[in-house]
Design a protein around this motif. Sequence first.
Motif, PDB file in Angstrom:
ATOM      1  N   UNK A 167     -14.327  -9.705 -13.473  1.00  0.00           N
ATOM      2  CA  UNK A 167     -15.098  -8.451 -14.147  1.00  0.00           C
ATOM      3  C   UNK A 167     -15.182  -7.426 -13.149  1.00  0.00           C
ATOM      4  N   UNK A 168     -15.692  -7.642 -12.059  1.00  0.00           N
ATOM      5  CA  UNK A 168     -16.181  -6.820 -11.012  1.00  0.00           C
ATOM      6  C   UNK A 168     -15.688  -6.610  -9.736  1.00  0.00           C
ATOM      7  N   UNK A 169     -14.239  -7.104  -9.468  1.00  0.00           N
ATOM      8  CA  UNK A 169     -13.610  -7.100  -8.290  1.00  0.00           C
ATOM      9  C   UNK A 169     -12.335  -7.633  -8.706  1.00  0.00           C
ATOM     10  N   UNK A 170     -11.449  -7.345  -7.766  1.00  0.00           N
ATOM     11  CA  UNK A 170      -9.958  -7.872  -7.735  1.00  0.00           C
ATOM     12  C   UNK A 170      -9.601  -8.723  -6.541  1.00  0.00           C
ATOM     13  N   UNK A 171      -8.492  -9.484  -6.685  1.00  0.00           N
ATOM     14  CA  UNK A 171      -7.951 -10.053  -5.438  1.00  0.00           C
ATOM     15  C   UNK A 171      -6.523  -9.814  -5.210  1.00  0.00           C
ATOM     16  N   UNK A 172      -5.997  -9.119  -4.151  1.00  0.00           N
ATOM     17  CA  UNK A 172      -4.586  -8.959  -4.067  1.00  0.00           C
ATOM     18  C   UNK A 172      -4.016  -9.358  -2.556  1.00  0.00           C
ATOM     19  N   UNK A 173      -3.158 -10.142  -2.665  1.00  0.00           N
ATOM     20  CA  UNK A 173      -2.479 -10.483  -1.608  1.00  0.00           C
ATOM     21  C   UNK A 173      -1.212  -9.639  -1.379  1.00  0.00           C
ATOM     22  N   UNK A 174      -0.965  -9.029  -0.088  1.00  0.00           N
ATOM     23  CA  UNK A 174       0.222  -8.186   0.246  1.00  0.00           C
ATOM     24  C   UNK A 174       0.560  -8.492   1.584  1.00  0.00           C
ATOM     25  N   UNK A 175       1.645  -7.988   1.863  1.00  0.00           N
ATOM     26  CA  UNK A 175       2.256  -8.289   3.405  1.00  0.00           C
ATOM     27  C   UNK A 175       2.277  -6.883   4.014  1.00  0.00           C
ATOM     28  N   UNK A 176       1.779  -6.811   5.162  1.00  0.00           N
ATOM     29  CA  UNK A 176       1.905  -5.534   5.857  1.00  0.00           C
ATOM     30  C   UNK A 176       2.122  -5.685   7.443  1.00  0.00           C
TER      31      UNK A 176
END
Length: 84
Positions: free
Chosen positions: A5-14
């Motif tokens: 509800x108060x945050x997100x998790x994002x997995x990405x390549x950089x």
Amino acid sequence: MGGEADHIHALFESHPSVELSKLVNNIKTVTSRRLRAEYSQHLSQFYWGDKPQFWSSSYAIISVGAQAPLDKLIEYVQNQEKPE
């Protein structure tokens, strides 16, 4: 992507040359502008103070390596609730 509800998790390549703090700031800036433009009336009920903020200034970045293998991070993110 996953979240609560108060945050997100994002997995990405950089690419290694990308400054992750600038990337996070850019993501927060762009998403805040787009969401305010599209949902301003709904979001206005959740803001407080003179200068409403969409995102907190905090964030955490975990890189893949020996202590955090990619498959474990994918599993972690997938097991989070979906943002509403």
